[in-house]
Design an enzyme around this catalytic site. Sequence first.
Site, PDB file in Angstrom:
ATOM      1  N   LYS A 110      14.024  -6.291   9.504  1.00  0.00           N
ATOM      2  CA  LYS A 110      14.821  -7.376  10.077  1.00  0.00           C
ATOM      3  C   LYS A 110      13.875  -8.357  10.741  1.00  0.00           C
ATOM      4  O   LYS A 110      12.819  -7.959  11.254  1.00  0.00           O
ATOM      5  CB  LYS A 110      15.794  -6.839  11.121  1.00  0.00           C
ATOM      6  CG  LYS A 110      16.987  -7.732  11.331  1.00  0.00           C
ATOM      7  CD  LYS A 110      17.995  -7.538  10.211  1.00  0.00           C
ATOM      8  CE  LYS A 110      19.209  -8.419  10.349  1.00  0.00           C
ATOM      9  NZ  LYS A 110      20.247  -8.031   9.396  1.00  0.00           N
ATOM     10  N   ASP A 150      20.876 -14.038   7.431  1.00  0.00           N
ATOM     11  CA  ASP A 150      21.645 -13.281   8.425  1.00  0.00           C
ATOM     12  C   ASP A 150      22.294 -14.337   9.319  1.00  0.00           C
ATOM     13  O   ASP A 150      22.436 -15.492   8.910  1.00  0.00           O
ATOM     14  CB  ASP A 150      20.725 -12.311   9.194  1.00  0.00           C
ATOM     15  CG  ASP A 150      21.506 -11.315  10.038  1.00  0.00           C
ATOM     16  OD1 ASP A 150      22.158 -10.434   9.460  1.00  0.00           O
ATOM     17  OD2 ASP A 150      21.480 -11.415  11.278  1.00  0.00           O
TER      18      ASP A 150
HETATM   19  P1  NAD Z   1      30.229 -15.911   9.220  1.00  0.00           P
HETATM   20  O1  NAD Z   1      29.464 -16.661  10.242  1.00  0.00           O
HETATM   21  O2  NAD Z   1      30.408 -16.465   7.848  1.00  0.00           O
HETATM   22  O3  NAD Z   1      31.713 -15.598   9.789  1.00  0.00           O
HETATM   23  C1  NAD Z   1      31.955 -15.049  11.031  1.00  0.00           C
HETATM   24  C2  NAD Z   1      33.420 -15.283  11.360  1.00  0.00           C
HETATM   25  O4  NAD Z   1      33.724 -14.642  12.592  1.00  0.00           O
HETATM   26  C3  NAD Z   1      33.758 -16.759  11.564  1.00  0.00           C
HETATM   27  O5  NAD Z   1      35.025 -17.003  10.969  1.00  0.00           O
HETATM   28  C4  NAD Z   1      33.863 -16.894  13.080  1.00  0.00           C
HETATM   29  O6  NAD Z   1      34.724 -17.943  13.476  1.00  0.00           O
HETATM   30  C5  NAD Z   1      34.434 -15.556  13.416  1.00  0.00           C
HETATM   31  N1  NAD Z   1      34.275 -15.192  14.816  1.00  0.00           N
HETATM   32  C6  NAD Z   1      33.254 -15.433  15.654  1.00  0.00           C
HETATM   33  N2  NAD Z   1      33.533 -14.971  16.867  1.00  0.00           N
HETATM   34  C7  NAD Z   1      34.758 -14.394  16.783  1.00  0.00           C
HETATM   35  C8  NAD Z   1      35.615 -13.732  17.686  1.00  0.00           C
HETATM   36  N3  NAD Z   1      35.254 -13.553  18.957  1.00  0.00           N
HETATM   37  N4  NAD Z   1      36.773 -13.274  17.218  1.00  0.00           N
HETATM   38  C9  NAD Z   1      37.157 -13.436  15.950  1.00  0.00           C
HETATM   39  N5  NAD Z   1      36.412 -14.056  15.045  1.00  0.00           N
HETATM   40  C10 NAD Z   1      35.232 -14.542  15.463  1.00  0.00           C
HETATM   41  O7  NAD Z   1      29.565 -14.464   9.190  1.00  0.00           O
HETATM   42  P2  NAD Z   1      29.644 -13.367   8.049  1.00  0.00           P
HETATM   43  O8  NAD Z   1      28.499 -13.524   7.141  1.00  0.00           O
HETATM   44  O9  NAD Z   1      31.034 -13.308   7.507  1.00  0.00           O
HETATM   45  O10 NAD Z   1      29.343 -12.067   8.939  1.00  0.00           O
HETATM   46  C11 NAD Z   1      30.378 -11.425   9.665  1.00  0.00           C
HETATM   47  C12 NAD Z   1      29.894 -10.021   9.969  1.00  0.00           C
HETATM   48  O11 NAD Z   1      29.588  -9.357   8.760  1.00  0.00           O
HETATM   49  C13 NAD Z   1      28.618  -9.945  10.832  1.00  0.00           C
HETATM   50  O12 NAD Z   1      28.697  -8.815  11.663  1.00  0.00           O
HETATM   51  C14 NAD Z   1      27.539  -9.741   9.801  1.00  0.00           C
HETATM   52  O13 NAD Z   1      26.389  -9.099  10.349  1.00  0.00           O
HETATM   53  C15 NAD Z   1      28.277  -8.855   8.828  1.00  0.00           C
HETATM   54  N6  NAD Z   1      27.628  -8.831   7.511  1.00  0.00           N
HETATM   55  C16 NAD Z   1      27.604  -9.953   6.734  1.00  0.00           C
HETATM   56  C17 NAD Z   1      26.960  -9.898   5.505  1.00  0.00           C
HETATM   57  C18 NAD Z   1      26.915 -11.086   4.589  1.00  0.00           C
HETATM   58  O14 NAD Z   1      26.370 -10.956   3.485  1.00  0.00           O
HETATM   59  N7  NAD Z   1      27.478 -12.225   4.964  1.00  0.00           N
HETATM   60  C19 NAD Z   1      26.362  -8.708   5.069  1.00  0.00           C
HETATM   61  C20 NAD Z   1      26.436  -7.579   5.888  1.00  0.00           C
HETATM   62  C21 NAD Z   1      27.076  -7.666   7.105  1.00  0.00           C
END
Ligand code: NAD
Length: 420
Positions: A110, A150
């Site tokens: 990371k 990320d």
């Molecule tokens: P993103 O930034 O695209 O979306 C995050 C969403 O969460 C947004 O809609 C935001 O408005 C919302 N959010 C933020 N604070 C919030 C709150 N307090 N309550 C409710 N919603 C809230 O991010 P993502 O890529 O979808 O990632 C989301 C999670 O998934 C993270 O924990 C990330 O580490 C995990 N993840 C993502 C991936 C990937 O490929 N995108 C892979 C593995 C894990």
Amino acid sequence: MSSDTAIVDDPFAIAQWQLDAVAEHLKLGDGMRRILRTPNRELTVTFPVIMDDGRTEVFTGHRVQHNVARGPAKGGIRYSPYVTLNEMRALSMWMTWKCAVVNLPFGGAKGGVCCNTKEMSLREIERLTRRYTTEIAFLIGPASDIPAPDMYTDSRVMAWMMDTYSMHKGYSVPGVVTGKPISVGGSLGRSEATGRGCVYAIVNVAKQVGINLDGATVAVQGFGNAGSVVVRLLAQLGCRIIAVSDSNGGIYDEHGLDAEALQACKRETGSVSNYSSGDRLSNEALLTLPCDILVPAALENQLTERLAPKVQSKLIAEAANGPTTPEADAIFQDRGVTVVPDILANAGGVTVSYFEWVQNLQEFHWKEEQVNQQLKDVMDASCGQVMALAEREHASLRTAAYILAVDRVVNAIQDRGIYP
Ligand code: NAD
């Protein structure tokens, strides 16, 4: 653990605590425990960036490789004001287990830079990215360490990283990062892989716990890259999406929300909470709604000791990383709530990152159907193995996933032997 707030506040302490529990279960020797508890390599860089107003700003970044016994290190790059070395250590360890649980030939890494991109221009972010890439260039590469997006980094940042690394080499090296734009070697299907993989995991586990997806009620916290895809694909499978939320709040309709209309609402107004029908609800209320399936897809530490007794869903699929605190996890286990752990539920992203890297090395493009089918094969096989192990060991899916992952890494270390 619940009384030790220092541990709860420190993600690396949580990661080590989780490892210790599995090490005990696997009866690992002291030497092996010490190898696994500490990252193999840690690089901290402090570097200047010229800002648009001519000022010189100095930033600190890290790249941590936890373990490379099973293959090159793999893991995202995070730009956030909260980036710390301990956070990178924890996330790199979790990447080692995530890659191992879905049996990818990668170790865990990371990286991140402590910065607030919301206060930076695009050109400033580009200069920061190119300088950070240069600072860590001797660690990364298609055979050694492959970054990916990320929090607050995206395909555009990956294109700058790939370009910077390639400029140093004198030729294009697409396989140095994944999550790139399609135009420079990105994979079809990558952008929706995390949500799609999560849905494949839900399909597998729902069948085992006796939830019929046709008509099952679902609440999803977070409507971003991961959550919005989960909503769309679960709706296609016949689920009734009764609540979704984002950082502005949530929306609830017991009769069901329309997935396409939610997407349009998010695109046009910036938030799903502006959806035209239903009732607004808070994020906390969403997490405790009566529903069959709850998908936290936003932030870490959302399901806490306080909320866990009130959660009414039978199945929780952790699309987000670390949404459940260890205390809440114990409560779910006592209450018989099935939790699909993050290292399995959101492993679809890194799985298609692996496919992207393979395509780059092959200098070949796969069709989207091929990417999705291979992703399904990986998720079905991994879920099957984790569920079988959980049944055999009378353990939770999280414990089983950790046992499977740590055991695979231990085997690789033992088979390679300790150099020299
Ligand atoms: P993103 O930034 O695209 O979306 C995050 C969403 O969460 C947004 O809609 C935001 O408005 C919302 N959010 C933020 N604070 C919030 C709150 N307090 N309550 C409710 N919603 C809230 O991010 P993502 O890529 O979808 O990632 C989301 C999670 O998934 C993270 O924990 C990330 O580490 C995990 N993840 C993502 C991936 C990937 O490929 N995108 C892979 C593995 C894990």
